[in-house]
Design an enzyme around this catalytic site. Structure first.
Site, PDB file in Angstrom:
ATOM      1  N   GLU A  47       3.203  -7.040  -4.136  1.00 31.90           N
ATOM      2  CA  GLU A  47       3.746  -6.497  -2.926  1.00 31.90           C
ATOM      3  C   GLU A  47       3.752  -7.616  -1.865  1.00 31.90           C
ATOM      4  O   GLU A  47       2.976  -8.470  -1.938  1.00 31.90           O
ATOM      5  CB  GLU A  47       2.672  -5.179  -2.396  1.00 31.90           C
ATOM      6  CG  GLU A  47       3.048  -4.615  -1.117  1.00 31.90           C
ATOM      7  CD  GLU A  47       2.220  -3.559  -0.621  1.00 31.90           C
ATOM      8  OE1 GLU A  47       0.936  -3.692  -1.115  1.00 31.90           O
ATOM      9  OE2 GLU A  47       2.583  -2.700  -0.047  1.00 31.90           O
ATOM     10  N   LYS A 120       8.505   2.363  -0.970  1.00 28.86           N
ATOM     11  CA  LYS A 120       7.093   2.878  -0.980  1.00 28.86           C
ATOM     12  C   LYS A 120       7.040   4.139  -0.150  1.00 28.86           C
ATOM     13  O   LYS A 120       7.444   4.266   0.782  1.00 28.86           O
ATOM     14  CB  LYS A 120       6.438   1.815  -0.366  1.00 28.86           C
ATOM     15  CG  LYS A 120       4.695   2.050  -0.279  1.00 28.86           C
ATOM     16  CD  LYS A 120       4.051   0.550   0.515  1.00 28.86           C
ATOM     17  CE  LYS A 120       2.441   1.089   0.264  1.00 28.86           C
ATOM     18  NZ  LYS A 120       1.736  -0.195   0.939  1.00 28.86           N
ATOM     19  N   CYS A 162       1.156  -0.232  -4.408  1.00 28.75           N
ATOM     20  CA  CYS A 162      -0.222  -0.377  -3.599  1.00 28.75           C
ATOM     21  C   CYS A 162      -0.677   0.994  -3.307  1.00 28.75           C
ATOM     22  O   CYS A 162      -1.330   1.674  -4.276  1.00 28.75           O
ATOM     23  CB  CYS A 162      -0.028  -1.238  -2.584  1.00 28.75           C
ATOM     24  SG  CYS A 162      -1.434  -1.839  -2.055  1.00 28.75           S
TER      25      CYS A 162
END
Ligand SMILES: O=C(O)CNC(=O)[C@H](CS)NC(=O)CCC(=O)C(=O)O
Length: 281
Positions: A47, A120, A162
């Site tokens: 990321e 995300k 993440c």
């Protein structure tokens, strides 16, 4: 071809994209010297691999439309130069909100074209007992709204980022579409990583019966932020095939993607599951 090579690059990314991309190029060069190119190869980056640990607003300055901008052009060129699939863990792309970017994971093919992208969904607005203390990702990032499964040959890559790893409903939705590799490019904090990183990722591999490819940031970054390292490659039985430890570098494993079907045949979790969205009789 069901045999693939999976690799993860671990970085201590800086606020300077040129520097970070040069580190990626160095590691890709090392890989190309070590491996003959008989297998399709997927290399995943963490990321925020290209811009990390800088002043507030720095990522917004680098945002670009999909397929545009210095970061994505750099990735496309590296994928082409080394003849591999390159997962750009996350980079800033333009969103509907002019004040905020999308944190996009972008898969580049060996010809430099884009195979798939994912924005995300779950944003890290969390208090952590570390030097940073309070994280408010939603201040800079506009959350995505849809899941993304990328197909390349036999590879079916479930794309997440993440903090998404803590929301297993997302992975279950990807698994129901046939995911055999789950990517979790991360900038996991040192504190939460030490407590949860291996456990969360091994659980996602075990319950979804897929490989997990999780490159992480590591070390202390320019703004004092500390990340955990320990990039991982995990098999569908939950075994750790490679762990990068704490230093920047890279890890690789050769995998047989049909291993997922074998696990699913002997322990048919998807058929046995009675809690998809509501309790099934
Ligand atoms: O904000 C940026 O610059 C880039 N984004 C990140 O570093 C993101 C949001 S702050 N980090 C995480 O999601 C860590 C999750 C984590 O550590 C956990 O779930 O425990």
């Amino acid at each position: 071809m069901a045999n693939w090579r999976l690799s993860a690059i671990q970085l201590t990314s800086t606020p300077n994209p040129e520097y970070n991309l040069a580190q990626v190029a160095l590691y890709l060069q090392q890989m190309s010297e070590q491996f003959n190119q008989d297998l399709p190869h997927l290399v995943a980056l963490p990321e925020c691999f290209a811009v990390f640990g800088g002043a507030d607003g720095l990522q917004l300055q680098y945002q670009a439309a999909l397929g545009q901008g210095v970061i994505q052009q750099g990735c496309a060129a590296l994928a082409q130069q080394f003849g591999l699939y390159l997962l750009a863990g996350s980079l800033p792309t333009i969103s509907a909100d002019p004040q905020r970017f999308s944190a996009s994971s972008v898969l580049f093919a060996p010809d430099g074209s884009i195979v798939a992208d994912y924005q995300k969904m779950h944003l890290f607005d969390v208090a952590v007992h570390d030097r940073t203390g309070s994280y408010r990702e939603s201040a800079s990032t506009n959350p995505g709204q849809k899941i993304s499964l990328a197909t390349a040959g036999q590879l079916k890559l479930g794309m997440t980022i993440c903090y998404d790893v803590r929301f297993p409903g997302l992975m279950q939705a990807l698994a129901s579409q046939g995911m055999n590799v789950l990517s979790v490019p991360s900038a996991f904090t040192r504190v939460t990583g030490a407590a949860h990183w291996h456990i969360l990722l091994q659980a996602r591999a075990i319950e979804n019966q897929c490989f997990v490819l999780a490159p992480n940031q590591t070390g202390t970054h320019a703004n004092g932020r500390e990340t955990f390292g320990h990039s991982l490659i995990i098999d569908p039985w939950g075994r750790v095939l490679a762990d990068a430890g704490e230093q920047p570098g890279w890890i690789s494993a050769t995998v047989d993607l049909t291993e997922c079907q074998r696990q699913q045949a002997s322990m048919p979790l998807a058929q046995h599951n009675r809690f998809n969205s509501e309790l099934k009789p």
